[in-house]
Design a protein around this motif. Structure first.
Motif, PDB file in Angstrom:
ATOM      1  N   THR A 225      -3.994  11.374  -2.173  1.00 50.63           N
ATOM      2  CA  THR A 225      -4.012  10.091  -2.884  1.00 50.63           C
ATOM      3  C   THR A 225      -5.170  10.059  -3.882  1.00 50.63           C
ATOM      4  O   THR A 225      -6.029   9.165  -3.820  1.00 50.63           O
ATOM      5  CB  THR A 225      -4.147   8.917  -1.891  1.00 50.63           C
ATOM      6  OG1 THR A 225      -5.328   9.129  -1.083  1.00 50.63           O
ATOM      7  CG2 THR A 225      -2.929   8.802  -1.001  1.00 50.63           C
TER       8      THR A 225
ATOM      9  N   SER B 276       2.513  10.866  -0.480  1.00 51.41           N
ATOM     10  CA  SER B 276       1.722  10.693  -1.703  1.00 51.41           C
ATOM     11  C   SER B 276       2.287   9.533  -2.516  1.00 51.41           C
ATOM     12  O   SER B 276       3.367   9.022  -2.240  1.00 51.41           O
ATOM     13  CB  SER B 276       1.739  11.973  -2.547  1.00 51.41           C
ATOM     14  OG  SER B 276       3.061  12.330  -2.910  1.00 51.41           O
ATOM     15  N   ILE B 277       1.515   9.151  -3.540  1.00 58.58           N
ATOM     16  CA  ILE B 277       1.958   8.128  -4.491  1.00 58.58           C
ATOM     17  C   ILE B 277       2.422   8.842  -5.745  1.00 58.58           C
ATOM     18  O   ILE B 277       1.757   9.761  -6.249  1.00 58.58           O
ATOM     19  CB  ILE B 277       0.818   7.157  -4.828  1.00 58.58           C
ATOM     20  CG1 ILE B 277       0.328   6.471  -3.555  1.00 58.58           C
ATOM     21  CG2 ILE B 277       1.271   6.106  -5.828  1.00 58.58           C
ATOM     22  CD1 ILE B 277      -0.922   5.644  -3.754  1.00 58.58           C
TER      23      ILE B 277
ATOM     24  N   ILE C  52      -4.495  10.648   3.326  1.00 58.20           N
ATOM     25  CA  ILE C  52      -5.788  10.245   2.776  1.00 58.20           C
ATOM     26  C   ILE C  52      -6.856  11.228   3.247  1.00 58.20           C
ATOM     27  O   ILE C  52      -6.888  11.574   4.429  1.00 58.20           O
ATOM     28  CB  ILE C  52      -6.137   8.819   3.242  1.00 58.20           C
ATOM     29  CG1 ILE C  52      -5.038   7.854   2.806  1.00 58.20           C
ATOM     30  CG2 ILE C  52      -7.469   8.368   2.739  1.00 58.20           C
ATOM     31  CD1 ILE C  52      -5.090   6.527   3.521  1.00 58.20           C
TER      32      ILE C  52
END
Length: 531
Positions: free
Chosen positions: A301, A94-95, A297
Motif C-alpha cells: 500500500t 493492494s489498492i 500493509i
C-alpha cells in the motif's frame, strides 16, 4: 495435470470493508444499520479470507473447553443474514485503479485463493468502491521471524487455528501427566494475552509447570498488575523477567515441528530479577508477545502514509493520509481520489493522543461507529465528520476456569470517578462475603471432601480463591463472580442480537458443564487418595 490460468474478475460496491475482525465486521454492521435508519441503499462488501468471525478475547475459553465454537467463532453467513452485507471470501492485496483506469486508486485487488473445500474458482478480483475501510488487523509473523527458532518451534496464540492447535498440545500434556511425567510449558509475553493464557494453562493442567516469560512485570503499570501477580502466584505460575533471544530444539534441528521439546536462550533486560537458565527444557513454548500490521500493509500500500511502526496513518476522523501528504501531515483534497479509512491494529492516529489508544477489541469497536458515520457522511456529500476519542470503559480478563477479573477505567477517564468507587465498594463487600464463605468451608458441619474441592477449584465470590488481597488491588474485583461477569459482558458485546442470545446461553451451559466435570475429577482424586 492441466495448467489452470487465473482470470481476473471485476465487481463493484459502494463500500468495501477489508478485514472481518472487530474493526471490519462492526464497521460493516454499523454502516448497514445507519443506512437503514436513513432509508438509503448502500452496497457493502465485507472482504475476509475466512468463513468465520473470531471473538478473540474468548479464544482462551474455546481452547479450555468452556466455550463453544458457535459462541467464539460464528460464521459470517449467519452474522450477516438480513443485513444486506455480502461476504467476499478473499484476501485484500493492494489498492489499484478501476477496470478502464478512469478512476485512480478506486479499486481493491483481492486474492481469491480459496480453501480446497470451496468449489468456486481461485480467480483474482478487482473490486471498485466509492469508499474503502481497511481493518486487516495485526499478526505475530514478523515478530516471530525476528527471534531465531520462534516461527518454527513456538506455538502462537492469535487465531482459531492456534486455539485448536493449543487444545491438541494440552491433550498431549494430559497423556504425559497420566504417564507420571511433569510437563513444562512456557508462555512468552507479559500482556493481557500472556497472562490470561498462563493462568488458563495452570488451571487446566495443575500438575504441569507453567512459566511466564516477560520483559518486565506482568501487566506493568496497569490496574491489573498487583492482582495478576497474586493470582499467578496462587496458580503456581513462575514469572521470569528476561528477553527471549532464541528457541533451540532438542535433537535434530532440521526436524521442524511444533510440540517438540526446546530450550530457550535468554538475556537479561536490565532487571535485577532476570532469570537466565538456557539449560531448562520446555515441552512447548506458547507465543503471545508482539504483533505488526497484517498483509498488505505496509509493503503493498505505497499510496498510503504509514507511521514509524508500519501502521496506516490516520487523522482524528480515522481517514487515511495519502503518501504525498506525509510532509505537511494533511489529508489530500484531490476530488478524484477516493475516501479511505483505517481502524484497529493496522492503524495509528497522527498526531497521537495521550493516553495512547490501546490496541484492543474495545477500541476497535468504538472506532467502528465513528468510521461508519463518516463513511455515510462522505457518500452523502457532507463534511460533518465525527472525530474519534477513546472512551476507557474498563477491562475484563480471564484468570483460569470460572475465575476472572474486572478492572475499572483509569482515573483520568470520563467514567473513572464513577466506576472505580463502585468497584472498590464491591471489592470490600466480596471480601467480607469470602470471609463468611471461608468460615463455612472450614466448619465441622461441611464434608471435608467438599471443602477440599471448593478450595482446589478456587471458587469464591471475590478474590479469596485466587489468593488476591482486596487491600492491595484498588479499582478491581476478581473471583468467580467476576469471571461470570466477564462472560456476560462478552455476550453483550457480540455483533448481532441473535449472536448475543446464543453467546449468553452458551456461556452459562458450557461453563457449568466444564465446572461440573472439574469438580467430578476433584472428587475422584479425593476418593483415590482415601484408598
Amino acid at each position: 495435470r492441466s495448467l489452470q490460468l487465473k482470470a481476473t474478475k471485476y465487481d463493484r460496491c459502494d463500500v468495501a470493508v477489508c478485514g472481518g475482525g472487530f474493526g471490519g465486521l462492526y464497521t460493516a454492521l454499523a454502516i448497514s444499520r445507519e443506512a437503514r435508519k436513513r432509508r438509503i441503499r448502500v452496497d457493502i462488501a465485507l472482504v475476509d479470507p475466512s468463513d468465520r468471525f473470531v471473538f478473540l478475547p474468548l479464544l482462551y475459553d474455546l481452547t479450555m473447553g468452556t466455550a463453544t465454537e458457535g459462541e467464539v467463532c460464528p460464521k459470517y453467513e449467519e452474522l450477516l443474514e438480513g443485513t444486506g452485507i455480502r461476504h467476499i471470501r478473499s484476501s485484500f492485496d493492494s489498492i489499484t485503479s478501476n477496470a478502464d483506469g478512469s478512476e485512480p486508486l478506486s479499486s481493491a485487488r483481492l486474492l481469491m485463493n480459496r480453501p480446497t473445500d470451496v468449489s468456486e474458482s481461485s480467480d483474482d478480483m478487482i473490486l471498485s468502491f466509492q469508499a474503502l475501510v481497511v481493518a486487516v488487523g495485526a499478526t505475530p509473523q514478523s515478530v516471530l521471524a525476528s527471534v531465531p527458532g520462534a516461527a518454527e518451534f513456538a506455538q502462537p496464540f492469535y487465531t482459531r487455528k492456534d486455539a485448536y492447535a493449543t487444545r491438541d498440545i494440552l491433550f498431549q500434556m494430559d497423556q504425559k501427566i497420566q504417564r507420571g511425567e511433569v510437563p513444562k510449558l512456557a508462555v512468552v509475553g507479559g500482556g493481557y494475552g500472556g497472562v490470561e493464557l498462563a493462568a488458563c494453562l495452570a488451571r487446566r493442567l495443575p500438575k504441569a509447570n507453567v512459566t511466564l516469560i516477560t520483559r518486565g512485570p506482568p501487566m506493568k503499570a496497569t490496574r491489573a498488575e498487583p492482582l495478576v501477580n497474586q493470582a499467578l502466584q496462587k496458580l503456581n505460575v513462575v514469572v521470569e523477567m528476561c528477553n527471549v533471544e532464541k528457541i533451540v530444539p532438542i535433537g535434530d534441528e532440521n526436524e521442524k515441528q511444533l510440540g517438540r521439546r526446546v530450550k530457550i536462550q535468554k538475556s537479561p533486560d536490565g532487571t535485577e530479577d532476570a532469570v537466565l537458565d538456557s539449560d531448562e527444557a520446555f515441552d512447548t513454548v506458547f507465543w503471545t508477545a508482539g504483533s505488526a500490521s497484517a498483509h498488505p500493509i505496509p509493503g503493498n500500500t505505497p499510496q498510503l502514509a504509514v507511521t514509524d511502526s508500519g501502521r496506516l496513518q490516520v487523522d482524528k476522523t480515522l481517514q487515511c493520509s495519502w503518501s504525498s501528504d506525509i510532509l505537511n501531515n494533511t489529508i489530500t483534497k484531490t476530488s478524484s481520489l477516493p475516501f479511505i479509512w483505517a481502524l484497529g491494529d493496522c492503524s495509528e492516529m497522527v498526531p497521537s493522543f495521550e493516553p495512547a489508544i490501546p490496541r484492543t477489541a474495545q477500541a476497535a469497536m468504538q472506532q467502528a461507529d465513528v468510521v461508519a458515520s463518516n463513511v455515510l457522511s462522505r457518500l452523502d456529500g457532507r463534511n460533518d465528520l465525527k472525530t474519534f476519542k477513546f472512551q476507557d470503559l474498563g477491562t475484563v480478563l480471564s484468570l483460569g476456569g470460572p475465575n476472572g477479573a474486572v478492572l475499572g477505567p483509569q482515573e483520568e477517564a470520563q467514567l473513572g470517578p464513577l466506576v472505580v468507587p463502585l468497584l472498590d465498594t464491591a471489592r470490600f463487600g466480596f471480601a467480607v462475603a469470602d470471609k463468611v464463605l471461608e468460615g463455612i468451608i472450614n466448619s465441622p458441619q461441611v464434608d471435608k471432601r467438599s471443602a477440599e474441592v471448593v478450595e482446589n477449584l478456587g471458587l469464591s465470590l471475590g478474590g479469596y480463591g485466587l489468593g488476591v488481597d482486596p487491600q492491595t488491588t484498588p479499582g478491581t474485583i476478581s473471583g468467580t463472580l467476576s469471571g461470570i461477569s466477564r462472560r456476560a459482558i462478552y455476550a453483550l458485546r457480540q455483533p448481532t442480537d441473535r449472536q448475543r442470545a446464543y453467546a449468553a446461553a452458551s456461556s452459562f451451559l458450557s461453563s457449568a458443564a466444564a465446572l461440573a466435570k472439574e469438580a467430578s475429577d476433584q472428587y475422584q482424586q479425593s476418593e483415590q487418595k482415601k484408598r
